[in-house]
Motif scaffolding. Structure first.
Motif, short mmCIF file in Angstrom:
data_model
loop_
_atom_site.label_atom_id
_atom_site.label_comp_id
_atom_site.label_asym_id
_atom_site.label_seq_id
_atom_site.Cartn_x
_atom_site.Cartn_y
_atom_site.Cartn_z
N VAL A 119 33.47 -11.30 -19.32
CA VAL A 119 33.13 -11.00 -17.93
C VAL A 119 32.27 -9.74 -17.98
CG1 VAL A 119 33.98 -10.35 -15.65
CG2 VAL A 119 35.18 -12.08 -16.98
N LEU A 120 31.01 -9.88 -17.56
CA LEU A 120 30.02 -8.84 -17.77
C LEU A 120 29.38 -8.41 -16.46
CD1 LEU A 120 28.29 -10.82 -20.65
CD2 LEU A 120 29.81 -8.87 -20.99
N ILE A 121 29.26 -7.09 -16.26
CA ILE A 121 28.53 -6.56 -15.12
C ILE A 121 27.50 -5.57 -15.68
CG2 ILE A 121 28.64 -5.55 -12.82
CD1 ILE A 121 31.61 -5.98 -12.80
N PRO A 122 26.33 -6.05 -16.08
CA PRO A 122 25.34 -5.15 -16.66
C PRO A 122 24.80 -4.17 -15.61
CG PRO A 122 24.37 -7.30 -16.27
CD PRO A 122 25.83 -7.45 -15.99
N ALA A 123 24.66 -2.92 -16.01
CA ALA A 123 24.11 -1.91 -15.10
C ALA A 123 22.61 -2.06 -14.96
CB ALA A 123 24.46 -0.52 -15.60
N THR A 124 21.96 -2.65 -15.96
CA THR A 124 20.51 -2.82 -15.97
C THR A 124 20.15 -4.16 -16.59
OG1 THR A 124 20.34 -1.75 -18.14
CG2 THR A 124 20.11 -0.33 -16.21
N ARG A 125 18.92 -4.60 -16.35
CA ARG A 125 18.31 -5.73 -17.07
C ARG A 125 19.18 -6.99 -17.10
NH1 ARG A 125 12.94 -5.16 -17.26
NH2 ARG A 125 12.25 -3.24 -18.27
N HIS A 126 19.54 -7.46 -15.93
CA HIS A 126 20.34 -8.69 -15.86
C HIS A 126 19.64 -9.83 -16.59
CE1 HIS A 126 21.63 -7.04 -11.61
NE2 HIS A 126 21.85 -6.18 -12.59
N ASP A 127 18.29 -9.89 -16.42
CA ASP A 127 17.52 -10.98 -17.03
C ASP A 127 17.61 -10.96 -18.55
OD1 ASP A 127 14.24 -9.61 -17.39
OD2 ASP A 127 15.99 -8.54 -16.67
N ALA A 149 27.77 -0.61 -2.64
CA ALA A 149 27.21 0.75 -2.51
C ALA A 149 25.68 0.72 -2.52
CB ALA A 149 27.74 1.66 -3.61
N GLY A 150 25.11 -0.28 -1.86
CA GLY A 150 23.66 -0.35 -1.71
C GLY A 150 22.90 -0.87 -2.91
N ARG A 151 23.60 -1.34 -3.92
CA ARG A 151 22.94 -1.88 -5.11
C ARG A 151 23.37 -3.32 -5.34
NH1 ARG A 151 23.45 1.34 -10.53
NH2 ARG A 151 22.11 -0.39 -11.10
N TRP A 152 22.47 -4.10 -5.94
CA TRP A 152 22.80 -5.48 -6.29
C TRP A 152 23.22 -5.57 -7.75
CZ3 TRP A 152 23.73 -9.51 -3.34
CH2 TRP A 152 23.25 -9.51 -2.03
N TYR A 153 24.30 -6.29 -7.97
CA TYR A 153 24.83 -6.52 -9.31
C TYR A 153 24.93 -8.02 -9.56
CZ TYR A 153 26.33 -1.65 -8.98
OH TYR A 153 26.36 -0.28 -8.82
N ALA A 154 24.94 -8.38 -10.83
CA ALA A 154 25.26 -9.75 -11.22
C ALA A 154 26.56 -9.70 -12.01
CB ALA A 154 24.15 -10.34 -12.09
N VAL A 155 27.56 -10.40 -11.52
CA VAL A 155 28.86 -10.45 -12.19
C VAL A 155 28.92 -11.79 -12.92
CG1 VAL A 155 31.36 -10.33 -11.91
CG2 VAL A 155 29.86 -9.02 -10.37
N MET A 156 28.86 -11.72 -14.25
CA MET A 156 28.73 -12.92 -15.07
C MET A 156 30.01 -13.22 -15.84
SD MET A 156 25.04 -12.03 -16.82
CE MET A 156 23.73 -11.26 -15.87
N ALA A 157 30.29 -14.49 -16.01
CA ALA A 157 31.33 -14.94 -16.93
C ALA A 157 30.67 -15.88 -17.93
CB ALA A 157 32.46 -15.64 -16.19
N LYS A 189 15.63 -8.62 -4.51
CA LYS A 189 15.66 -7.42 -5.37
C LYS A 189 15.13 -7.75 -6.76
CE LYS A 189 16.68 -4.00 -4.38
NZ LYS A 189 15.88 -2.82 -3.98
N GLN A 190 15.48 -8.91 -7.28
CA GLN A 190 14.98 -9.29 -8.60
C GLN A 190 13.47 -9.48 -8.59
OE1 GLN A 190 17.37 -8.26 -10.58
NE2 GLN A 190 17.33 -10.10 -11.86
N ARG A 191 12.94 -10.01 -7.51
CA ARG A 191 11.49 -10.20 -7.40
C ARG A 191 10.76 -8.85 -7.38
NH1 ARG A 191 9.36 -15.10 -5.31
NH2 ARG A 191 7.99 -13.98 -3.90
N GLU A 192 11.37 -7.84 -6.77
CA GLU A 192 10.78 -6.50 -6.78
C GLU A 192 10.65 -6.00 -8.22
OE1 GLU A 192 12.88 -3.67 -4.42
OE2 GLU A 192 12.80 -4.89 -2.62
#
Length: 218
Positions: A119-127, A149-157, A189-192
């Protein structure tokens, strides 16, 4: 009753395999460790950190939640604190994509059939993390966009199945986040980020053509 988790950590907790021990690697303040222990869904929760300071805070959090009988805190680097088959899920939250995959690379028992769920929540570079997982035999079983908190995260399994493949830019950028109601906000956000990345790629290159098509909505 355990501590209240933000949306990011709550999403991570929901992806942990029930009924098996779990490790919260880089547990920091110990909120997730304590919440998992208080849930009663896991026979043992291992919280680890590279530094003694966070483990002191984690112990205080765990004692305040009265769940210390189900928690074991360990000092050490990455997954070196664990042994093969010890846990059903490893949570790695809040580190860079590269740090996360370097932890996995340093523990070969993770990249094996029957290995633990990650279970991973990367702080940067989701791609980049999605590309690494796909290229090293891991299948994304969940990829949830979460705003906290105003940021988008990807929570991966992710689970190892041995099937290695390359991802397109769209697959790397969005993963399986389109399956969730929050997909549009995450995608924007990812497109930005993609638009900034495009500036460093020469016109006419294959990557440039694929990125341009994505930015134009194709």
């Amino acid at each position: 009753m355990g501590p209240t988790l933000d949306a990011r950590l709550a999403a991570a907790a929901a992806l942990v395999r029930p009924g098996l021990p779990v490790a919260d690697v880089g547990c920091d303040h110990g909120k997730l460790t304590a919440a998992l222990a208080c849930s009663g869904l896991y026979p043992k929760v291992i919280g680890s950190d590279l530094r003694p300071g966070p483990l002191v805070k984690a112990r205080q959090t765990i004692e305040a939640a009265h769940c210390q009988d189900r928690v074991e805190l360990r000092l050490g680097d990455g997954l070196s604190v664990l042994s093969a088959g010890e846990v059903g899920t490893v949570v790695i939250a809040g580190v860079s994509a590269r740090t996360a995959w370097e932890m996995v690379e340093a523990a070969p028992w993770v990249s094996a059939p029957g290995g633990p769920r990650l279970v991973l929540i990367p702080a940067t570079r989701h791609d980049e993390l999605r590309r690494w997982l796909a290229g090293h035999g891991f299948r994304l079983v969940c990829d949830r966009p979460v705003e906290a908190a105003g940021r988008w995260y990807a929570v991966m399994a992710a689970e190892y199945d041995g099937h290695c493949h390359a991802l397109t830019w769209a697959e790397a950028l969005y993963g399986r986040t389109g399956e969730w109601p929050e997909a549009a906000g995450y995608a924007a956000k990812q497109r930005e980020k993609l638009a900034k990345l495009r500036l460093g790629i020469p016109d006419g290159a294959p990557d440039a053509r694929e990125i341009d098509a994505l930015l134009q909505g194709g």
